[in-house]
Design a protein around this motif. Structure first.
Motif, PDB file in Angstrom:
ATOM      1  N   UNK A 147     -14.015  -3.608   8.566  1.00  0.00           N
ATOM      2  CA  UNK A 147     -14.147  -2.319   7.881  1.00  0.00           C
ATOM      3  C   UNK A 147     -13.422  -2.434   6.551  1.00  0.00           C
ATOM      4  N   UNK A 148     -13.705  -1.506   5.659  1.00  0.00           N
ATOM      5  CA  UNK A 148     -13.009  -1.518   4.381  1.00  0.00           C
ATOM      6  C   UNK A 148     -11.497  -1.401   4.589  1.00  0.00           C
ATOM      7  N   UNK A 149     -11.089  -0.512   5.492  1.00  0.00           N
ATOM      8  CA  UNK A 149      -9.663  -0.294   5.709  1.00  0.00           C
ATOM      9  C   UNK A 149      -8.994  -1.545   6.263  1.00  0.00           C
ATOM     10  N   UNK A 150      -9.617  -2.193   7.252  1.00  0.00           N
ATOM     11  CA  UNK A 150      -9.010  -3.380   7.847  1.00  0.00           C
ATOM     12  C   UNK A 150      -8.894  -4.505   6.821  1.00  0.00           C
ATOM     13  N   UNK A 151      -9.927  -4.676   6.014  1.00  0.00           N
ATOM     14  CA  UNK A 151      -9.883  -5.710   4.978  1.00  0.00           C
ATOM     15  C   UNK A 151      -8.797  -5.384   3.953  1.00  0.00           C
ATOM     16  N   UNK A 152      -8.683  -4.092   3.611  1.00  0.00           N
ATOM     17  CA  UNK A 152      -7.653  -3.680   2.659  1.00  0.00           C
ATOM     18  C   UNK A 152      -6.260  -3.918   3.231  1.00  0.00           C
ATOM     19  N   UNK A 172       4.775   4.821 -19.809  1.00  0.00           N
ATOM     20  CA  UNK A 172       4.729   3.348 -19.859  1.00  0.00           C
ATOM     21  C   UNK A 172       4.657   2.732 -18.467  1.00  0.00           C
ATOM     22  N   UNK A 173       3.818   3.335 -17.630  1.00  0.00           N
ATOM     23  CA  UNK A 173       3.577   2.808 -16.280  1.00  0.00           C
ATOM     24  C   UNK A 173       2.077   2.529 -16.147  1.00  0.00           C
ATOM     25  N   UNK A 174       1.620   1.344 -16.477  1.00  0.00           N
ATOM     26  CA  UNK A 174       0.189   1.046 -16.379  1.00  0.00           C
ATOM     27  C   UNK A 174      -0.310   1.115 -14.942  1.00  0.00           C
ATOM     28  N   UNK A 175      -1.550   1.545 -14.786  1.00  0.00           N
ATOM     29  CA  UNK A 175      -2.178   1.626 -13.470  1.00  0.00           C
ATOM     30  C   UNK A 175      -3.247   0.540 -13.373  1.00  0.00           C
ATOM     31  N   UNK A 176      -3.037  -0.420 -12.511  1.00  0.00           N
ATOM     32  CA  UNK A 176      -4.044  -1.441 -12.230  1.00  0.00           C
ATOM     33  C   UNK A 176      -4.940  -0.921 -11.117  1.00  0.00           C
ATOM     34  N   UNK A 177      -6.219  -0.809 -11.395  1.00  0.00           N
ATOM     35  CA  UNK A 177      -7.132  -0.237 -10.407  1.00  0.00           C
ATOM     36  C   UNK A 177      -7.979  -1.322  -9.760  1.00  0.00           C
ATOM     37  N   UNK A 178      -8.195  -1.165  -8.450  1.00  0.00           N
ATOM     38  CA  UNK A 178      -9.069  -2.066  -7.700  1.00  0.00           C
ATOM     39  C   UNK A 178     -10.160  -1.214  -7.067  1.00  0.00           C
ATOM     40  N   UNK A 179     -11.382  -1.381  -7.547  1.00  0.00           N
ATOM     41  CA  UNK A 179     -12.525  -0.672  -6.977  1.00  0.00           C
ATOM     42  C   UNK A 179     -13.064  -1.530  -5.835  1.00  0.00           C
ATOM     43  N   UNK A 180     -12.918  -1.020  -4.612  1.00  0.00           N
ATOM     44  CA  UNK A 180     -13.174  -1.842  -3.429  1.00  0.00           C
ATOM     45  C   UNK A 180     -14.346  -1.303  -2.624  1.00  0.00           C
ATOM     46  N   UNK A 181     -15.315  -2.149  -2.363  1.00  0.00           N
ATOM     47  CA  UNK A 181     -16.481  -1.763  -1.577  1.00  0.00           C
ATOM     48  C   UNK A 181     -17.774  -2.096  -2.297  1.00  0.00           C
ATOM     49  N   UNK A 226      -8.565  -3.317 -14.770  1.00  0.00           N
ATOM     50  CA  UNK A 226      -9.551  -2.945 -13.751  1.00  0.00           C
ATOM     51  C   UNK A 226     -10.042  -4.192 -13.033  1.00  0.00           C
ATOM     52  N   UNK A 227     -10.148  -4.079 -11.710  1.00  0.00           N
ATOM     53  CA  UNK A 227     -10.689  -5.169 -10.906  1.00  0.00           C
ATOM     54  C   UNK A 227     -11.766  -4.624  -9.971  1.00  0.00           C
ATOM     55  N   UNK A 228     -12.768  -5.437  -9.728  1.00  0.00           N
ATOM     56  CA  UNK A 228     -13.843  -5.090  -8.809  1.00  0.00           C
ATOM     57  C   UNK A 228     -13.815  -6.072  -7.642  1.00  0.00           C
ATOM     58  N   UNK A 229     -13.821  -5.526  -6.415  1.00  0.00           N
ATOM     59  CA  UNK A 229     -13.832  -6.373  -5.223  1.00  0.00           C
ATOM     60  C   UNK A 229     -14.846  -5.816  -4.241  1.00  0.00           C
ATOM     61  N   UNK A 251     -12.904 -11.389  -2.070  1.00  0.00           N
ATOM     62  CA  UNK A 251     -12.656 -10.988  -3.450  1.00  0.00           C
ATOM     63  C   UNK A 251     -11.410 -10.118  -3.560  1.00  0.00           C
ATOM     64  N   UNK A 252     -11.214  -9.233  -2.587  1.00  0.00           N
ATOM     65  CA  UNK A 252     -10.028  -8.383  -2.615  1.00  0.00           C
ATOM     66  C   UNK A 252      -8.762  -9.218  -2.483  1.00  0.00           C
ATOM     67  N   UNK A 253      -8.773 -10.181  -1.605  1.00  0.00           N
ATOM     68  CA  UNK A 253      -7.600 -11.042  -1.442  1.00  0.00           C
ATOM     69  C   UNK A 253      -7.313 -11.809  -2.725  1.00  0.00           C
ATOM     70  N   UNK A 254      -8.364 -12.276  -3.398  1.00  0.00           N
ATOM     71  CA  UNK A 254      -8.167 -13.007  -4.652  1.00  0.00           C
ATOM     72  C   UNK A 254      -7.576 -12.091  -5.720  1.00  0.00           C
TER      73      UNK A 254
END
Length: 326
Positions: free
Chosen positions: A109-114, A228-237, A270-273, A278-281
């Motif tokens: 599932x998405x949650x388990x992989x996350x 000055x707190x950048x947000x790194x986003x991971x779009x997962x799914x 921004x990252x896409x997984x 891909x998420x682990x990478x």
């Protein structure tokens, strides 16, 4: 022995002295040759003069010049870029636990992989980095405040629970507050440690629906930029994910555009997984970026060592060839 710069380049002025010494050596050789040519009795000269050693006799002087060159290089303070572990940084890991994370387009599932990828991220992150954890659905919850202890974070990751709605802005605001509270305690004379938010979500914000609302994701990203707190986003799914709600398959497509905009507004990446691999990478890459920094460090030691070795070689060759020190 890579070199990126010099801390004291004025020492290179010694090369002028070295050039003068080399020039004096050449002039001395020519002067000696002229004196020999004035000796008209060549037979007597051959009997009393030592046998010529040819070009070999110049080896000690050449080694001496090389050693002085290397030692001058060392005195100039060569520096090199080196990757060193961070010992002052704060990272808030913000994970979406909305019902869409139950989708099975990412196995199991998405949650388990996350959870698997986030756990690996926490385990491998540089020990000196303070890591905290926030989960969000309709509201945001600070599960672990920033700490260098990883066991609590890993335990909290393993026990993430799904809930309704997606309040992405609340997750970012909670992370900002947690970072500021922590920085107020550990800041000290050097100021607050550098901080970053890592936001992982699989869907579009639903609470509130307007991302520019006062508690919306885009507004929160703007506040993060100001602080000055950048947000790194991971779009997962994936675009074909779905979940079963009361017997109906409801599509839960990822919202890459919003995640990309949050990263842009906050000054992050921004990252896409679309898969667990891909998420682990992505998390592995982030671990390298966050856990280490590139610093200019002194790189003179190898040049000192090499210059000293060549200098010893000059002395030894002079004793073997000319029975005297250069």
């Amino acid at each position: 022995m890579s070199v990126s710069g010099f801390s004291a380049p004025w020492w290179f002025l010694l090369l002028l002295v070295l050039a003068a010494l080399v020039g004096g050596y050449v002039l001395a050789l020519r002067s000696r040759r002229k004196r020999i040519m004035r000796f008209t009795n060549l037979e007597l000269l051959e009997r009393v003069a030592p046998r010529s050693q040819g070009r070999v006799r110049h080896v000690p002087a050449a080694l001496l010049a090389v050693s002085l060159l290397l030692l001058t290089f060392a005195l100039a303070g060569p520096t090199a870029e080196e990757k060193v572990p961070r010992n002052r940084a704060t990272v808030m890991l913000v994970i979406d636990v909305s019902l869409s994370m139950e989708a099975t387009d990412v196995k199991p599932t998405r949650l388990r992989a996350a959870q698997d990828a986030a756990r690996s991220f926490a385990q491998n992150l540089t020990p000196g980095v303070n890591l905290g954890l926030i989960s969000f659905a309709g509201t945001a919850t600070v599960l672990v405040a920033p700490t260098t202890e990883r066991e609590g974070v890993i335990h909290a990751i393993e026990n993430l629970k799904l809930a309704q709605s997606t309040a992405t802005g609340e997750g970012i605001f909670a992370a900002i507050q947690a970072i500021e509270s922590f920085s107020a305690v550990v800041g000290g004379a050097e100021g607050p440690p550098p901080a970053r938010i890592v936001l992982m979500t699989d869907g579009k914000q639903t609470v509130p629906q307007d991302e520019y609302a006062p508690r919306g994701a885009f507004t929160a990203a703007g506040v993060a930029k100001q602080k000055n707190i950048p947000v790194t986003t991971i779009s997962f799914g994936t675009s074909y994910g779905s979940v079963d709600i009361e017997g109906k398959q409801v599509p839960v497509e990822v919202d890459d555009a919003s995640m990309r905009e949050i990263a842009r507004l906050s000054g992050g990446d921004f990252y896409k997984a679309a898969t667990a691999e891909e998420l682990k990478k992505v998390y592995d890459d982030l671990g390298e970026q966050i856990g280490y920094e590139i610093k200019e460090v002194d790189a003179s030691r190898p040049w000192v060592a090499l210059g000293t070795i060549v200098l010893i070689g000059a002395a030894v060759s002079s004793l073997l060839i000319g029975q005297r020190l250069p």
